[in-house]
Design an enzyme around this catalytic site. Structure first.
Site, PDB file in Angstrom:
ATOM      1  N   ASP A 196       9.743 -13.255  -1.265  1.00  0.00           N
ATOM      2  CA  ASP A 196       9.755 -14.237  -0.154  1.00  0.00           C
ATOM      3  C   ASP A 196      11.111 -15.172  -0.021  1.00  0.00           C
ATOM      4  O   ASP A 196      12.233 -14.868  -0.813  1.00  0.00           O
ATOM      5  CB  ASP A 196       8.477 -15.217  -0.341  1.00  0.00           C
ATOM      6  CG  ASP A 196       8.551 -15.793  -1.954  1.00  0.00           C
ATOM      7  OD1 ASP A 196       9.671 -15.817  -2.836  1.00  0.00           O
ATOM      8  OD2 ASP A 196       7.505 -16.418  -2.363  1.00  0.00           O
ATOM      9  N   ASN A 230      -1.460 -23.532  -7.037  1.00  0.00           N
ATOM     10  CA  ASN A 230      -2.542 -23.513  -6.090  1.00  0.00           C
ATOM     11  C   ASN A 230      -3.097 -22.253  -5.843  1.00  0.00           C
ATOM     12  O   ASN A 230      -4.059 -21.844  -5.068  1.00  0.00           O
ATOM     13  CB  ASN A 230      -2.303 -24.066  -4.748  1.00  0.00           C
ATOM     14  CG  ASN A 230      -1.435 -23.379  -3.961  1.00  0.00           C
ATOM     15  OD1 ASN A 230      -0.722 -22.216  -4.476  1.00  0.00           O
ATOM     16  ND2 ASN A 230      -0.877 -23.646  -2.870  1.00  0.00           N
ATOM     17  N   HIS A 272      -1.236 -19.444  -5.502  1.00  0.00           N
ATOM     18  CA  HIS A 272      -0.693 -18.396  -4.270  1.00  0.00           C
ATOM     19  C   HIS A 272       0.247 -17.456  -5.323  1.00  0.00           C
ATOM     20  O   HIS A 272       0.434 -17.748  -6.546  1.00  0.00           O
ATOM     21  CB  HIS A 272       0.364 -19.283  -3.377  1.00  0.00           C
ATOM     22  CG  HIS A 272       1.681 -20.015  -3.758  1.00  0.00           C
ATOM     23  ND1 HIS A 272       2.048 -21.143  -3.315  1.00  0.00           N
ATOM     24  CD2 HIS A 272       2.380 -19.548  -4.969  1.00  0.00           C
ATOM     25  CE1 HIS A 272       3.226 -21.243  -3.932  1.00  0.00           C
ATOM     26  NE2 HIS A 272       3.421 -20.442  -4.816  1.00  0.00           N
ATOM     27  N   GLU A 329      -0.512 -18.459   0.724  1.00  0.00           N
ATOM     28  CA  GLU A 329      -1.304 -19.715   0.580  1.00  0.00           C
ATOM     29  C   GLU A 329      -2.687 -19.609   0.857  1.00  0.00           C
ATOM     30  O   GLU A 329      -3.141 -18.713   1.587  1.00  0.00           O
ATOM     31  CB  GLU A 329      -0.612 -20.716   1.327  1.00  0.00           C
ATOM     32  CG  GLU A 329       0.871 -21.183   1.159  1.00  0.00           C
ATOM     33  CD  GLU A 329       1.080 -21.956  -0.039  1.00  0.00           C
ATOM     34  OE1 GLU A 329       0.530 -21.999  -1.022  1.00  0.00           O
ATOM     35  OE2 GLU A 329       2.003 -23.000   0.190  1.00  0.00           O
TER      36      GLU A 329
HETATM   37  C1  GLP Z   1       6.905 -20.236  -5.728  1.00  0.00           C
HETATM   38  C2  GLP Z   1       7.420 -18.860  -5.140  1.00  0.00           C
HETATM   39  C3  GLP Z   1       6.699 -17.928  -5.968  1.00  0.00           C
HETATM   40  C4  GLP Z   1       6.992 -18.247  -7.211  1.00  0.00           C
HETATM   41  C5  GLP Z   1       5.753 -19.197  -7.530  1.00  0.00           C
HETATM   42  C6  GLP Z   1       5.685 -19.994  -8.772  1.00  0.00           C
HETATM   43  O1  GLP Z   1       6.392 -21.234  -4.548  1.00  0.00           O
HETATM   44  N1  GLP Z   1       7.194 -18.593  -3.819  1.00  0.00           N
HETATM   45  O2  GLP Z   1       7.559 -16.533  -5.926  1.00  0.00           O
HETATM   46  O3  GLP Z   1       6.564 -17.102  -8.183  1.00  0.00           O
HETATM   47  O4  GLP Z   1       5.823 -20.356  -6.500  1.00  0.00           O
HETATM   48  O5  GLP Z   1       6.821 -20.863  -9.168  1.00  0.00           O
HETATM   49  P1  GLP Z   1       7.288 -21.463 -10.443  1.00  0.00           P
HETATM   50  O6  GLP Z   1       7.618 -20.268 -11.187  1.00  0.00           O
HETATM   51  O7  GLP Z   1       8.438 -22.419 -10.286  1.00  0.00           O
HETATM   52  O8  GLP Z   1       6.087 -22.236 -10.823  1.00  0.00           O
END
Ligand code: GLP
Length: 255
Positions: free
Chosen positions: A82, A151, A153, A158
């Site tokens: 992403d 959440n 995702h 989402e």
């Molecule tokens: C983010 C990204 C994801 C990531 C996830 C966890 O928003 N879009 O690619 O893996 O959420 O993020 P984090 O590792 O900072 O908790």
């Protein structure tokens, strides 16, 4: 038959030990990739969870003999999950910048080898379609790394989210903008409201999936993932439909 999800649940007391175990397997996969005539691209994730993982992977790969390292560099092709829409080129909060810092520069990889959705394209919808098409032309993802949003995702898929959605422009939830505000001066309003993400469909087409979950803040969502049936309310739960999923969790995330 009893459903087997995940294929493997690997846990370690600390995040550091977990990353070491996970990157040992990834290193093996990268070695195997060098032997394959037409290896599928890697699927990569960003976020705080992945930072120590990439540090550990870089340390392992930098210890490779020079010829093997050169082969890795010339054969590398990855597609990130992403990217935010609308951040200026070079913005330090962009996932392009993140990938350059954590993998590109330390491993000597060019930007064309580390593919991400084009978040600055004039037409984001067309850019998302082009990115999904480029991934499909490359054969789809081989090894997919995933983090987990609080959440539920994966990528920026989402909730609520169906299992058959493809690469597209998405609106980020208030919860995600809050979760990711750290790189935007702590202000969720500064987090772009839109992003381009690979869909659950592309993620499920990967040959194998590694979901990495660390820290107490992820404990409740991980419990849901391990115990709830697949549903739109928890996008990561669609992973239960994939035959080769590893969940890597530290003690804090396992609660
Ligand atoms: C983010 C990204 C994801 C990531 C996830 C966890 O928003 N879009 O690619 O893996 O959420 O993020 P984090 O590792 O900072 O908790």
């Amino acid at each position: 038959m009893v459903p087997a999800f995940p294929s493997q649940l690997v846990h370690r007391p600390t995040a550091l030990e977990l990353m070491d175990a996970c990157t040992a397997l990834l290193e093996q996969r990268l070695q195997e990739r060098l032997e394959q005539p037409r290896p599928r691209p890697l699927g990569l994730a960003t976020g705080r969870t992945m930072e120590p993982l990439y540090a550990s992977l870089v340390e392992r790969l930098r210890a490779w003999p020079a010829p093997q390292m050169q082969a890795l560099q010339s054969n590398w092709l990855s597609f990130n999950l992403d990217e935010y829409v609308g951040l200026p080129c070079g913005d330090e909060a962009s996932y392009r910048h993140y990938m350059n810092v954590h993998l590109g520069r330390p491993l000597g990889l060019g930007e064309a080898q580390l593919r991400l959705p084009d978040g600055v394209a004039g037409d984001s919808t067309a850019a998302a379609a082009a990115y999904g098409a480029a991934l499909a032309r490359s054969g789809g993802v081989g090894v997919q790394l995933l983090g987990l949003g609080s959440n539920g995702h994966v990528g920026f898929n989402e909730p609520p989210c169906k299992a058959d959605v493809s690469c597209r422009v998405v609106q980020l939830s208030a919860a995600t903008r809050q979760q990711n505000a750290g790189l935007f001066g702590g202000d969720p309003q500064q987090v772009p409201p839109l992003a381009i993400t690979l869909g659950v469909a592309e993620i499920l087409q990967a040959q194998e999936i590694h979901l990495v979950v660390t820290g107490a803040a992820k404990a409740s969502v991980l419990q849901r993932l391990l115990h709830e049936p697949p549903s739109e309310a928890l996008p990561a739960s669609w992973l239960q439909q994939h035959p080769r999923v590893w969940i890597w969790a530290d003690a804090a995330a396992l609660g």
